[in-house]
Design a protein around this motif. Sequence first.
Motif, PDB file in Angstrom:
ATOM      1  N   VAL A 155       4.805  17.467 -11.017  1.00  0.00           N
ATOM      2  CA  VAL A 155       5.689  16.463 -11.605  1.00  0.00           C
ATOM      3  C   VAL A 155       5.133  15.069 -11.336  1.00  0.00           C
ATOM      4  O   VAL A 155       4.406  14.845 -10.368  1.00  0.00           O
ATOM      5  N   GLN A 156       5.490  14.142 -12.217  1.00  0.00           N
ATOM      6  CA  GLN A 156       5.199  12.732 -12.004  1.00  0.00           C
ATOM      7  C   GLN A 156       6.333  12.126 -11.183  1.00  0.00           C
ATOM      8  O   GLN A 156       7.500  12.495 -11.358  1.00  0.00           O
ATOM      9  N   VAL A 157       6.009  11.196 -10.303  1.00  0.00           N
ATOM     10  CA  VAL A 157       7.004  10.638  -9.387  1.00  0.00           C
ATOM     11  C   VAL A 157       7.053   9.121  -9.523  1.00  0.00           C
ATOM     12  O   VAL A 157       6.013   8.456  -9.535  1.00  0.00           O
ATOM     13  N   ARG A 158       8.273   8.594  -9.643  1.00  0.00           N
ATOM     14  CA  ARG A 158       8.501   7.152  -9.531  1.00  0.00           C
ATOM     15  C   ARG A 158       9.300   6.908  -8.260  1.00  0.00           C
ATOM     16  O   ARG A 158      10.248   7.645  -7.961  1.00  0.00           O
ATOM     17  N   PHE A 159       8.926   5.890  -7.537  1.00  0.00           N
ATOM     18  CA  PHE A 159       9.518   5.623  -6.225  1.00  0.00           C
ATOM     19  C   PHE A 159       9.927   4.162  -6.141  1.00  0.00           C
ATOM     20  O   PHE A 159       9.130   3.259  -6.418  1.00  0.00           O
ATOM     21  N   GLY A 160      11.190   3.941  -5.769  1.00  0.00           N
ATOM     22  CA  GLY A 160      11.666   2.569  -5.637  1.00  0.00           C
ATOM     23  C   GLY A 160      13.094   2.534  -5.141  1.00  0.00           C
ATOM     24  O   GLY A 160      13.663   3.554  -4.728  1.00  0.00           O
ATOM     25  N   SER A 161      13.695   1.374  -5.199  1.00  0.00           N
ATOM     26  CA  SER A 161      15.026   1.157  -4.637  1.00  0.00           C
ATOM     27  C   SER A 161      16.088   1.968  -5.366  1.00  0.00           C
ATOM     28  O   SER A 161      15.887   2.440  -6.494  1.00  0.00           O
ATOM     29  N   LEU A 162      17.237   2.107  -4.727  1.00  0.00           N
ATOM     30  CA  LEU A 162      18.361   2.812  -5.343  1.00  0.00           C
ATOM     31  C   LEU A 162      18.754   2.147  -6.656  1.00  0.00           C
ATOM     32  O   LEU A 162      19.070   2.832  -7.642  1.00  0.00           O
ATOM     33  N   GLU A 163      18.729   0.829  -6.695  1.00  0.00           N
ATOM     34  CA  GLU A 163      19.088   0.109  -7.917  1.00  0.00           C
ATOM     35  C   GLU A 163      18.142   0.468  -9.064  1.00  0.00           C
ATOM     36  O   GLU A 163      18.578   0.681 -10.205  1.00  0.00           O
ATOM     37  N   ASP A 191       0.832  -1.210   0.000  1.00  0.00           N
ATOM     38  CA  ASP A 191       0.000   0.000   0.000  1.00  0.00           C
ATOM     39  C   ASP A 191       0.866   1.259   0.000  1.00  0.00           C
ATOM     40  O   ASP A 191       0.498   2.272  -0.608  1.00  0.00           O
ATOM     41  N   GLY A 192       2.010   1.210   0.665  1.00  0.00           N
ATOM     42  CA  GLY A 192       2.920   2.348   0.659  1.00  0.00           C
ATOM     43  C   GLY A 192       3.483   2.608  -0.721  1.00  0.00           C
ATOM     44  O   GLY A 192       3.548   3.758  -1.181  1.00  0.00           O
ATOM     45  N   TYR A 193       3.874   1.548  -1.408  1.00  0.00           N
ATOM     46  CA  TYR A 193       4.396   1.709  -2.769  1.00  0.00           C
ATOM     47  C   TYR A 193       3.310   2.188  -3.724  1.00  0.00           C
ATOM     48  O   TYR A 193       3.562   3.020  -4.605  1.00  0.00           O
ATOM     49  N   ARG A 194       2.100   1.676  -3.562  1.00  0.00           N
ATOM     50  CA  ARG A 194       1.014   2.125  -4.444  1.00  0.00           C
ATOM     51  C   ARG A 194       0.730   3.613  -4.263  1.00  0.00           C
ATOM     52  O   ARG A 194       0.397   4.314  -5.226  1.00  0.00           O
ATOM     53  N   ALA A 195       0.879   4.105  -3.041  1.00  0.00           N
ATOM     54  CA  ALA A 195       0.609   5.519  -2.774  1.00  0.00           C
ATOM     55  C   ALA A 195       1.729   6.425  -3.270  1.00  0.00           C
ATOM     56  O   ALA A 195       1.478   7.546  -3.726  1.00  0.00           O
ATOM     57  N   LEU A 196       2.972   5.969  -3.191  1.00  0.00           N
ATOM     58  CA  LEU A 196       4.118   6.834  -3.477  1.00  0.00           C
ATOM     59  C   LEU A 196       4.637   6.715  -4.905  1.00  0.00           C
ATOM     60  O   LEU A 196       5.261   7.646  -5.417  1.00  0.00           O
ATOM     61  N   ASP A 197       4.401   5.585  -5.554  1.00  0.00           N
ATOM     62  CA  ASP A 197       4.937   5.352  -6.896  1.00  0.00           C
ATOM     63  C   ASP A 197       3.883   5.665  -7.945  1.00  0.00           C
ATOM     64  O   ASP A 197       2.714   5.307  -7.795  1.00  0.00           O
ATOM     65  N   GLY A 198       4.309   6.351  -9.013  1.00  0.00           N
ATOM     66  CA  GLY A 198       3.395   6.694 -10.094  1.00  0.00           C
ATOM     67  C   GLY A 198       3.419   5.661 -11.203  1.00  0.00           C
ATOM     68  O   GLY A 198       3.834   4.514 -11.004  1.00  0.00           O
ATOM     69  N   THR A 199       3.018   6.092 -12.401  1.00  0.00           N
ATOM     70  CA  THR A 199       2.900   5.152 -13.521  1.00  0.00           C
ATOM     71  C   THR A 199       3.640   5.602 -14.775  1.00  0.00           C
ATOM     72  O   THR A 199       3.775   4.817 -15.711  1.00  0.00           O
ATOM     73  N   ARG A 200       4.114   6.838 -14.816  1.00  0.00           N
ATOM     74  CA  ARG A 200       4.750   7.329 -16.040  1.00  0.00           C
ATOM     75  C   ARG A 200       6.098   6.637 -16.258  1.00  0.00           C
ATOM     76  O   ARG A 200       6.954   6.641 -15.365  1.00  0.00           O
ATOM     77  N   PRO A 201       6.334   6.053 -17.432  1.00  0.00           N
ATOM     78  CA  PRO A 201       7.604   5.344 -17.662  1.00  0.00           C
ATOM     79  C   PRO A 201       8.820   6.271 -17.767  1.00  0.00           C
ATOM     80  O   PRO A 201       9.882   5.965 -17.220  1.00  0.00           O
ATOM     81  N   ALA A 202       8.686   7.393 -18.489  1.00  0.00           N
ATOM     82  CA  ALA A 202       9.838   8.266 -18.741  1.00  0.00           C
ATOM     83  C   ALA A 202      10.269   8.983 -17.467  1.00  0.00           C
ATOM     84  O   ALA A 202       9.439   9.434 -16.678  1.00  0.00           O
ATOM     85  N   VAL A 241      18.906   4.099 -10.270  1.00  0.00           N
ATOM     86  CA  VAL A 241      20.097   4.198 -11.119  1.00  0.00           C
ATOM     87  C   VAL A 241      19.814   3.614 -12.501  1.00  0.00           C
ATOM     88  O   VAL A 241      20.253   4.161 -13.523  1.00  0.00           O
ATOM     89  N   GLU A 242      19.066   2.529 -12.555  1.00  0.00           N
ATOM     90  CA  GLU A 242      18.701   1.949 -13.850  1.00  0.00           C
ATOM     91  C   GLU A 242      17.868   2.936 -14.664  1.00  0.00           C
ATOM     92  O   GLU A 242      18.054   3.071 -15.878  1.00  0.00           O
ATOM     93  N   ALA A 243      16.962   3.652 -14.001  1.00  0.00           N
ATOM     94  CA  ALA A 243      16.150   4.655 -14.691  1.00  0.00           C
ATOM     95  C   ALA A 243      17.010   5.795 -15.215  1.00  0.00           C
ATOM     96  O   ALA A 243      16.774   6.319 -16.308  1.00  0.00           O
ATOM     97  N   ALA A 244      18.020   6.194 -14.439  1.00  0.00           N
ATOM     98  CA  ALA A 244      18.921   7.254 -14.895  1.00  0.00           C
ATOM     99  C   ALA A 244      19.724   6.799 -16.108  1.00  0.00           C
ATOM    100  O   ALA A 244      20.003   7.587 -17.021  1.00  0.00           O
ATOM    101  N   ALA A 245      20.092   5.527 -16.138  1.00  0.00           N
ATOM    102  CA  ALA A 245      20.896   5.007 -17.246  1.00  0.00           C
ATOM    103  C   ALA A 245      20.083   4.865 -18.529  1.00  0.00           C
ATOM    104  O   ALA A 245      20.585   5.125 -19.625  1.00  0.00           O
ATOM    105  N   THR A 246      18.827   4.481 -18.403  1.00  0.00           N
ATOM    106  CA  THR A 246      18.012   4.198 -19.590  1.00  0.00           C
ATOM    107  C   THR A 246      17.015   5.298 -19.925  1.00  0.00           C
ATOM    108  O   THR A 246      16.504   5.356 -21.047  1.00  0.00           O
ATOM    109  N   GLY A 247      16.712   6.150 -18.940  1.00  0.00           N
ATOM    110  CA  GLY A 247      15.698   7.173 -19.138  1.00  0.00           C
ATOM    111  C   GLY A 247      14.288   6.680 -18.908  1.00  0.00           C
ATOM    112  O   GLY A 247      13.332   7.444 -19.058  1.00  0.00           O
TER     113      GLY A 247
END
Length: 229
Positions: free
Chosen positions: A208-216, A101-112, A219-225
């Motif tokens: 802004v749209q927000v994605r929330f998750g682990s450090l790994e 439930d915490g992840y559902r509240a804090l993490d969004g859906t936009r891929p980019a 970093v993967e999102a920063a590498a791939t966009g």
Amino acid sequence: LHLDENRKATLVVDVRCTPQSWADFGALGYLVGQQAGDQVPYFRFAPAQRPCLDELKALGAAMAASGAVALYHVHDVTPEARLGDVVEPDAATLTIESLDDGYRALDGTRPAVDLVWIGCPHASLMEIEQTAGLLQGRQLTSRLWITAHRDVIREAKARGLMEPIKKSGGRMVADACLLGAPLEEMDITSIATNSGKAAFYLRSRHDVQVRFGSLERCVEAAATGVWPA
């Protein structure tokens, strides 16, 4: 809270899942803060789990964001909890079975992802070291900023942690917080973070749209966009 009688726990939090990452502790803090308000929680984790300072930081920051928690105890970990009984006899109990439930509240859906932000509250040496390790030999597609105190950045530089961050295209930002930055003027429309506090406040303070998750995952999102599936 400077008075002993006001430091007693009024809410016992029985954590029956096992948080593994800083993001997990942020999701846990979000859930507890919503229920606790300004109460003083007392956490009971699995016997083998002893949260470190950075995990406690992530937990406390998220609780203060979604609630108004100014003090909390962790069984057999925090100082007062190790010294004696700090729980009120009539304390209520909150059971946390899952962090979903915490992840559902804090993490969004936009891929980019336009920007990845690490360091809310300011990053520690451990966070910088782990981020540097994950960035080793990689080139970033999206911006990655790490906010930290200038003394921590100075020590990170002395330990050689800045080189892999800079080589990848990442950036260290001293004594700053992006919650007060003009993100819209910087053409930032989506941010990824491993901070429960940041994920909570970004939505209320910025468009802004927000994605929330682990450090790994960050970093993967920063590498791939793109936020990893």
